[in-house]
Design an enzyme around this catalytic site. Sequence first.
Site, PDB file in Angstrom:
ATOM      1  N   HIS A  53      -9.467   7.427  -4.085  1.00 18.39           N
ATOM      2  CA  HIS A  53      -9.572   7.002  -2.696  1.00 18.39           C
ATOM      3  C   HIS A  53      -9.109   8.050  -1.692  1.00 18.39           C
ATOM      4  O   HIS A  53      -9.708   8.231  -0.636  1.00 18.39           O
ATOM      5  CB  HIS A  53      -8.721   5.731  -2.539  1.00 18.39           C
ATOM      6  CG  HIS A  53      -8.775   5.099  -1.194  1.00 18.39           C
ATOM      7  ND1 HIS A  53      -9.959   4.713  -0.607  1.00 18.39           N
ATOM      8  CD2 HIS A  53      -7.794   4.774  -0.303  1.00 18.39           C
ATOM      9  CE1 HIS A  53      -9.702   4.170   0.584  1.00 18.39           C
ATOM     10  NE2 HIS A  53      -8.412   4.209   0.787  1.00 18.39           N
ATOM     11  N   GLU A  74      -7.374  -3.225   1.108  1.00 18.48           N
ATOM     12  CA  GLU A  74      -6.085  -3.830   0.764  1.00 18.48           C
ATOM     13  C   GLU A  74      -5.812  -5.082   1.599  1.00 18.48           C
ATOM     14  O   GLU A  74      -5.006  -5.939   1.224  1.00 18.48           O
ATOM     15  CB  GLU A  74      -4.994  -2.790   1.028  1.00 18.48           C
ATOM     16  CG  GLU A  74      -3.658  -3.113   0.475  1.00 18.48           C
ATOM     17  CD  GLU A  74      -2.824  -1.849   0.364  1.00 18.48           C
ATOM     18  OE1 GLU A  74      -3.130  -1.015  -0.519  1.00 18.48           O
ATOM     19  OE2 GLU A  74      -1.893  -1.691   1.151  1.00 18.48           O
TER      20      GLU A  74
HETATM   21  C1  LIG Z   1     -13.564   3.414   2.447  1.00 24.79           C
HETATM   22  C2  LIG Z   1     -12.275   3.880   3.055  1.00 24.79           C
HETATM   23  C3  LIG Z   1     -11.441   3.001   3.707  1.00 24.79           C
HETATM   24  C4  LIG Z   1     -10.256   3.419   4.278  1.00 24.79           C
HETATM   25  N1  LIG Z   1      -9.459   2.523   4.919  1.00 24.79           N
HETATM   26  C5  LIG Z   1      -8.318   2.942   5.524  1.00 24.79           C
HETATM   27  C6  LIG Z   1      -7.514   2.048   6.277  1.00 24.79           C
HETATM   28  O1  LIG Z   1      -7.817   0.877   6.452  1.00 24.79           O
HETATM   29  N2  LIG Z   1      -6.373   2.525   6.834  1.00 24.79           N
HETATM   30  C7  LIG Z   1      -5.989   3.831   6.708  1.00 24.79           C
HETATM   31  O2  LIG Z   1      -4.950   4.207   7.255  1.00 24.79           O
HETATM   32  N3  LIG Z   1      -6.749   4.711   6.002  1.00 24.79           N
HETATM   33  C8  LIG Z   1      -7.902   4.300   5.424  1.00 24.79           C
HETATM   34  N4  LIG Z   1      -8.665   5.197   4.726  1.00 24.79           N
HETATM   35  C9  LIG Z   1      -8.298   6.609   4.746  1.00 24.79           C
HETATM   36  C10 LIG Z   1      -8.717   7.216   6.082  1.00 24.79           C
HETATM   37  O3  LIG Z   1      -9.816   6.512   6.597  1.00 24.79           O
HETATM   38  C11 LIG Z   1      -9.099   8.682   5.960  1.00 24.79           C
HETATM   39  O4  LIG Z   1      -8.063   9.388   5.336  1.00 24.79           O
HETATM   40  C12 LIG Z   1      -9.322   9.278   7.340  1.00 24.79           C
HETATM   41  O5  LIG Z   1     -10.256   8.509   8.068  1.00 24.79           O
HETATM   42  C13 LIG Z   1      -9.788  10.721   7.302  1.00 24.79           C
HETATM   43  O6  LIG Z   1     -10.036  11.129   8.635  1.00 24.79           O
HETATM   44  P1  LIG Z   1     -10.266  12.668   8.990  1.00 24.79           P
HETATM   45  O7  LIG Z   1     -10.436  12.746  10.473  1.00 24.79           O
HETATM   46  O8  LIG Z   1      -9.203  13.486   8.380  1.00 24.79           O
HETATM   47  O9  LIG Z   1     -11.613  13.043   8.248  1.00 24.79           O
HETATM   48  P2  LIG Z   1     -13.060  12.356   8.241  1.00 24.79           P
HETATM   49  O10 LIG Z   1     -13.128  11.128   9.038  1.00 24.79           O
HETATM   50  O11 LIG Z   1     -13.459  12.317   6.822  1.00 24.79           O
HETATM   51  O12 LIG Z   1     -13.925  13.434   9.010  1.00 24.79           O
HETATM   52  C14 LIG Z   1     -14.156  14.734   8.489  1.00 24.79           C
HETATM   53  C15 LIG Z   1     -14.982  15.498   9.477  1.00 24.79           C
HETATM   54  O13 LIG Z   1     -15.106  16.842   9.028  1.00 24.79           O
HETATM   55  C16 LIG Z   1     -16.427  17.265   9.131  1.00 24.79           C
HETATM   56  N5  LIG Z   1     -16.660  18.341   8.154  1.00 24.79           N
HETATM   57  C17 LIG Z   1     -16.286  18.392   6.859  1.00 24.79           C
HETATM   58  N6  LIG Z   1     -16.705  19.558   6.311  1.00 24.79           N
HETATM   59  C18 LIG Z   1     -17.342  20.240   7.282  1.00 24.79           C
HETATM   60  C19 LIG Z   1     -18.011  21.495   7.332  1.00 24.79           C
HETATM   61  N7  LIG Z   1     -18.119  22.299   6.269  1.00 24.79           N
HETATM   62  N8  LIG Z   1     -18.573  21.868   8.509  1.00 24.79           N
HETATM   63  C20 LIG Z   1     -18.512  21.081   9.602  1.00 24.79           C
HETATM   64  N9  LIG Z   1     -17.889  19.882   9.602  1.00 24.79           N
HETATM   65  C21 LIG Z   1     -17.316  19.480   8.454  1.00 24.79           C
HETATM   66  C22 LIG Z   1     -17.257  16.026   8.900  1.00 24.79           C
HETATM   67  O14 LIG Z   1     -18.531  16.151   9.464  1.00 24.79           O
HETATM   68  C23 LIG Z   1     -16.413  14.960   9.617  1.00 24.79           C
HETATM   69  O15 LIG Z   1     -16.743  14.913  10.992  1.00 24.79           O
HETATM   70  C24 LIG Z   1      -9.869   4.781   4.162  1.00 24.79           C
HETATM   71  C25 LIG Z   1     -10.693   5.682   3.506  1.00 24.79           C
HETATM   72  C26 LIG Z   1     -11.872   5.226   2.943  1.00 24.79           C
HETATM   73  C27 LIG Z   1     -12.709   6.235   2.192  1.00 24.79           C
END
Ligand SMILES: Cc1cc2nc3c(=O)[nH]c(=O)nc-3n(C[C@H](O)[C@H](O)[C@H](O)COP(=O)(O)OP(=O)(O)OC[C@H]3O[C@@H](n4cnc5c(N)ncnc54)[C@H](O)[C@@H]3O)c2cc1C
Length: 588
Positions: free
Chosen positions: A356, A246
């Site tokens: 997304h 964005e």
């Molecule tokens: C391309 C992209 C760009 C983005 N840009 C932005 C942005 O600029 N600003 C913003 O605010 N948001 C953005 N978002 C959204 C944001 O990045 C995500 O919502 C956020 O990073 C998710 O973080 P999380 O820690 O919840 O999960 P993730 O970073 O997805 O991590 C999940 C973790 O869970 C672990 N895991 C999953 N299942 C298992 C399992 N069964 N056993 C063991 N481990 C498991 C994985 O190994 C990983 O370590 C973006 C998303 C994408 C896809």
Amino acid sequence: MELINTDVAIIGAGGAGLRAAIALAEADPTLRIALISKVYPMRSHTCAAEGGAAGVIKSDDSLDMHFDDTVGGGDWLSDQDCVEYFVKEAPKELTQLEHWGCPWNRETDGSVAVRPFGGMQKQRTWFAADKSGFHILHTLFQTTLQYPSITRFDEYYALDLLVDEGRCQGLTAMEMRSGMIKQFNAKAVIIAGGGAGRIFPFTTNGAIKTGDGMAMAYRAGVPLKDMEFVQYHPTGLPNTGSLLTEACRGEGGVLVNKDGRRYLQDYGMGPETPLGKPQLKTMELGPRDRVSQAYWHELQKGNTVSTQWGECVMLDMRHLGEKCINERLPLVRELAIAYLGVDIVKDPVPIRPVVHYMMGGISTDMQAATPLPGLFAAGECACVSLNGANRLGSNSLVELLVFGKSAALSAIKHIQALPAANVANAAALAARAGESQARIRALFSRTDGTESMSGLRKEMMDTMEKNVGIYRNEAGLQEAVDKIAALRLRYQNVVVNDKSNVFNTDLFQVLELGCMLDCAEALTVGALARKESRGAHQRLDFVQRDDASYMRHSMVYYQGLNAPRLDYLDVVITKSPPGVRDYSGDHK
Ligand SMILES: Cc1cc2nc3c(=O)[nH]c(=O)nc-3n(C[C@H](O)[C@H](O)[C@H](O)COP(=O)(O)OP(=O)(O)OC[C@H]3O[C@@H](n4cnc5c(N)ncnc54)[C@H](O)[C@@H]3O)c2cc1C
């Protein structure tokens, strides 16, 4: 089965999991922390985030304005006490990251720079070029390395939660390198497993985003909340689904249709503004749900551009100039050249909306606690009710930090109040772990399976794309509910072809498919029952928002192979009664 005793087990080492680990280690250095991840932490999806993270810092901005933008952007489905807490904590968390070494972009006077983002009336998105997630994740990861109390279990696949005496007390996980299942006994478990965008075929989400954490909690009896709200990002590359952040529009990029018209002015997001001068909260900086919906209408009107990758609209950034693009959007330039052969300095780039982000997830309260004692959740897998019916871009990265920390502090409180461990309980946990192992063994060793993983997965994705997209209706949603139920039954006959133990990716994909089907069930059931249009959930047959009936959170409860149970929870309103979402430019 090997038993690993720990105090807190964290599933997931993305932004939310790492932030939780640091908060635990800081608050009590004697706590043993197990950080479990199916990929090396730096490969978590947080690494892919581009645009930035929102927090009030400039003198013309205020917490109230960030609150208003978030609540209005979420179409009044956010819990407002949660939003109030979030906007207050956001600048503190982003400053904390700065102190841990995050290289935020700077203004010429050396202060932190911010950029405009969709749905925000002020500039408040902190960024590190267009690699913000990489730098945030790296900062968090390197910070965890200084705490000896954090033990990492990289490339461990979490399977099932261990629940006894009405409390979550651990989990089972498979060491992917050996195929061995291990039992983790923990006084508290935090799920930070990320989103589930992979249930759709066209998504910005990395291949690991299969909703495992959501499914684990769901199967353990914790409701999934507001799952029907799926965010389409307006600007994805039409072939790979890779995101063009964005920030492209934040920096001044414009969206045009086949006639070169900035069509967003035709959808209540006008008036047209001069090139290079983005008007906050309107036109290209409208919220993602509205901008994606406008694309759909342009498609119906025949106003899109036919390309070799299908129907698109064009994102034009040429007027930004090469210097600005190289400094602020280097990754975007690289992606468009690598995947489409388009140099954004010289040409507009074709884009279309792409799945997304999941607004819904594991139901938690404001302290990141689930209804199951001992189980906490944070990050994209959780629904703390910050984002409501439509998340504003750049709120998610901050959500990971704010509520990752909350989950840690809540886990510590829970541990402090626990009764002493007893022998009967240890035996019960071992029995639960045994059941989990038996489940995996039965799946693994079955030879009479008739269904293929890839076949079922394709049918699931096709159904979701066809029936649960930007616009939805009764017949399509009913078809999706029925289809997902049928696929969940057929999944009982799925076969794991690879019978080896070392990095058996076939087995993991089968397990991930099971998780995705459970998430898809909750999503479709919630969507069918919500007979209104709100935020990212748009129904062609119920076009109005219906606050009297549906200003409530959907709560879906797992019932095995039977249809799930659906209930509702009231939205918390503190100071902003439901109103009209105004992106016309008249709101200032
Ligand atoms: C391309 C992209 C760009 C983005 N840009 C932005 C942005 O600029 N600003 C913003 O605010 N948001 C953005 N978002 C959204 C944001 O990045 C995500 O919502 C956020 O990073 C998710 O973080 P999380 O820690 O919840 O999960 P993730 O970073 O997805 O991590 C999940 C973790 O869970 C672990 N895991 C999953 N299942 C298992 C399992 N069964 N056993 C063991 N481990 C498991 C994985 O190994 C990983 O370590 C973006 C998303 C994408 C896809």
